[in-house]
Design a protein around this motif. Structure first.
Motif, PDB file in Angstrom:
ATOM      1  N   ALA A   1      10.682  10.446   2.997  1.00 22.75           N
ATOM      2  CA  ALA A   1      10.509   9.654   1.767  1.00 22.75           C
ATOM      3  C   ALA A   1       9.507   8.517   1.977  1.00 22.75           C
ATOM      4  N   THR A   2       9.637   7.801   3.078  1.00 23.04           N
ATOM      5  CA  THR A   2       8.721   6.699   3.362  1.00 23.04           C
ATOM      6  C   THR A   2       7.317   7.221   3.622  1.00 23.04           C
ATOM      7  N   ALA A   3       7.214   8.296   4.411  1.00 21.60           N
ATOM      8  CA  ALA A   3       5.901   8.872   4.707  1.00 21.60           C
ATOM      9  C   ALA A   3       5.216   9.341   3.429  1.00 21.60           C
ATOM     10  N   LYS A   4       5.979   9.958   2.524  1.00 25.21           N
ATOM     11  CA  LYS A   4       5.415  10.442   1.264  1.00 25.21           C
ATOM     12  C   LYS A   4       4.816   9.282   0.472  1.00 25.21           C
ATOM     13  N   THR A   5       5.492   8.166   0.421  1.00 25.54           N
ATOM     14  CA  THR A   5       5.002   6.985  -0.290  1.00 25.54           C
ATOM     15  C   THR A   5       3.724   6.448   0.354  1.00 25.54           C
ATOM     16  N   ILE A   6       3.714   6.382   1.681  1.00 31.09           N
ATOM     17  CA  ILE A   6       2.546   5.861   2.403  1.00 31.09           C
ATOM     18  C   ILE A   6       1.338   6.768   2.202  1.00 31.09           C
ATOM     19  N   TYR A   7       1.518   8.084   2.356  1.00 28.33           N
ATOM     20  CA  TYR A   7       0.382   9.001   2.222  1.00 28.33           C
ATOM     21  C   TYR A   7      -0.101   9.089   0.780  1.00 28.33           C
ATOM     22  N   ALA A   8       0.785   8.958  -0.195  1.00 22.25           N
ATOM     23  CA  ALA A   8       0.356   8.928  -1.600  1.00 22.25           C
ATOM     24  C   ALA A   8      -0.521   7.705  -1.848  1.00 22.25           C
ATOM     25  N   ALA A   9      -0.137   6.574  -1.258  1.00 26.94           N
ATOM     26  CA  ALA A   9      -0.946   5.365  -1.401  1.00 26.94           C
ATOM     27  C   ALA A   9      -2.290   5.527  -0.701  1.00 26.94           C
ATOM     28  N   LEU A  10      -2.284   6.106   0.491  1.00 22.97           N
ATOM     29  CA  LEU A  10      -3.525   6.309   1.244  1.00 22.97           C
ATOM     30  C   LEU A  10      -4.483   7.240   0.511  1.00 22.97           C
TER      31      LEU A  10
ATOM     32  N   VAL B   1       5.990  18.326   2.653  1.00 16.06           N
ATOM     33  CA  VAL B   1       5.292  17.657   1.561  1.00 16.06           C
ATOM     34  C   VAL B   1       3.799  17.805   1.832  1.00 16.06           C
ATOM     35  N   GLY B   2       3.078  18.332   0.837  1.00 15.61           N
ATOM     36  CA  GLY B   2       1.648  18.564   1.020  1.00 15.61           C
ATOM     37  C   GLY B   2       0.814  17.914  -0.055  1.00 15.61           C
ATOM     38  N   PHE B   3      -0.279  17.313   0.367  1.00 15.18           N
ATOM     39  CA  PHE B   3      -1.226  16.650  -0.531  1.00 15.18           C
ATOM     40  C   PHE B   3      -2.565  17.372  -0.473  1.00 15.18           C
ATOM     41  N   GLU B   4      -3.256  17.455  -1.592  1.00 11.58           N
ATOM     42  CA  GLU B   4      -4.633  17.947  -1.660  1.00 11.58           C
ATOM     43  C   GLU B   4      -5.498  16.770  -2.092  1.00 11.58           C
ATOM     44  N   ALA B   5      -6.460  16.413  -1.248  1.00  9.54           N
ATOM     45  CA  ALA B   5      -7.323  15.281  -1.571  1.00  9.54           C
ATOM     46  C   ALA B   5      -8.725  15.530  -1.036  1.00  9.54           C
ATOM     47  N   GLU B   6      -9.702  15.585  -1.932  1.00  3.03           N
ATOM     48  CA  GLU B   6     -11.106  15.726  -1.543  1.00  3.03           C
ATOM     49  C   GLU B   6     -11.344  16.920  -0.615  1.00  3.03           C
ATOM     50  N   GLY B   7     -10.732  18.052  -0.938  1.00  3.38           N
ATOM     51  CA  GLY B   7     -10.942  19.258  -0.160  1.00  3.38           C
ATOM     52  C   GLY B   7     -10.138  19.348   1.125  1.00  3.38           C
TER      53      GLY B   7
ATOM     54  N   HIS C   1      -6.239  19.263   3.021  1.00  2.00           N
ATOM     55  CA  HIS C   1      -4.801  19.395   2.820  1.00  2.00           C
ATOM     56  C   HIS C   1      -4.124  18.574   3.910  1.00  2.00           C
ATOM     57  N   ILE C   2      -3.287  17.634   3.497  1.00  6.76           N
ATOM     58  CA  ILE C   2      -2.540  16.794   4.421  1.00  6.76           C
ATOM     59  C   ILE C   2      -1.072  17.123   4.233  1.00  6.76           C
ATOM     60  N   GLY C   3      -0.422  17.561   5.301  1.00  2.44           N
ATOM     61  CA  GLY C   3       0.977  17.957   5.223  1.00  2.44           C
ATOM     62  C   GLY C   3       1.867  17.056   6.054  1.00  2.44           C
ATOM     63  N   LEU C   4       3.060  16.795   5.530  1.00  6.18           N
ATOM     64  CA  LEU C   4       4.080  16.012   6.223  1.00  6.18           C
ATOM     65  C   LEU C   4       5.231  16.944   6.584  1.00  6.18           C
ATOM     66  N   VAL C   5       5.582  16.969   7.857  1.00  9.36           N
ATOM     67  CA  VAL C   5       6.586  17.903   8.362  1.00  9.36           C
ATOM     68  C   VAL C   5       7.731  17.100   8.983  1.00  9.36           C
ATOM     69  N   PRO C   6       8.904  17.067   8.329  1.00  8.73           N
ATOM     70  CA  PRO C   6      10.022  16.295   8.869  1.00  8.73           C
ATOM     71  C   PRO C   6      10.428  16.767  10.259  1.00  8.73           C
ATOM     72  N   GLY C   7      10.580  15.830  11.169  1.00 12.34           N
ATOM     73  CA  GLY C   7      11.027  16.126  12.519  1.00 12.34           C
ATOM     74  C   GLY C   7      10.107  17.043  13.303  1.00 12.34           C
ATOM     75  N   GLY C   8       8.892  17.235  12.856  1.00  9.78           N
ATOM     76  CA  GLY C   8       7.961  18.109  13.555  1.00  9.78           C
ATOM     77  C   GLY C   8       8.144  19.578  13.249  1.00  9.78           C
ATOM     78  N   GLY C   9       9.097  19.899  12.353  1.00  6.39           N
ATOM     79  CA  GLY C   9       9.308  21.282  11.920  1.00  6.39           C
ATOM     80  C   GLY C   9       9.747  22.200  13.045  1.00  6.39           C
ATOM     81  N   PRO C  10       9.838  23.492  12.731  1.00  6.78           N
ATOM     82  CA  PRO C  10      10.292  24.458  13.733  1.00  6.78           C
ATOM     83  C   PRO C  10       9.340  24.578  14.929  1.00  6.78           C
ATOM     84  N   GLN C  11       8.074  24.195  14.736  1.00  3.08           N
ATOM     85  CA  GLN C  11       7.125  24.265  15.834  1.00  3.08           C
ATOM     86  C   GLN C  11       7.226  23.075  16.785  1.00  3.08           C
TER      87      GLN C  11
END
Length: 118
Positions: A20-29, A42-48, A50-60
């Motif tokens: 939740a906090t990361a989503k707010t920060i990256y939306a502002a950025l 959570v994924g953002f598309e900005a100026e070509g 893709h910036i993705g946020l993966v909780p806990g580093g995901g399965p990888q």
């Protein structure tokens, strides 16, 4: 030098501990709201880009940001990279929508991501 050139870095994934906090920060950025917003990604598309946020580093198990190089043939690029001395960390697998992803490590342990969209 190689037969399967990249299409550049277009995707960067960031492991986060508080989505939740990361989503707010990256939306502002980035100045945009997320295009994808789920509890596991959570994924953002900005100026070509893709910036993705993966909780806990995901399965990888990501411990730091990973830049993903877009390639036309992921298996060919994996073969080229391993021949050059890279080690496969995560073999190519489909993550949805026909997208294949894989990661390798270079000789210094840096993680390099690959993406192929079908």
């Amino acid at each position: 030098m190689t037969s399967s050139a990249t299409q550049g870095i277009k995707t960067v994934l960031h492991p986060v501990s508080d989505l939740a906090t990361a989503k707010t920060i990256y939306a502002a950025l980035l100045g945009v709201e997320p295009q994808t917003d789920s509890p596991y990604y959570v994924g953002f598309e900005a100026e070509g880009q893709h910036i993705g946020l993966v909780p806990g580093g995901g399965p990888q198990g990501m411990t730091g940001p990973v830049a993903y190089w877009h390639v036309p043939d992921i298996e060919a690029k994996l073969a080229e990279l391993t021949t050059a001395g890279a080690t496969v960390k995560e073999p190519a697998n489909e993550v949805g929508g026909g997208r294949l992803v894989a990661t390798v490590t270079d000789a210094d342990g840096n993680v390099l991501g690959l993406i192929q969209d079908r």
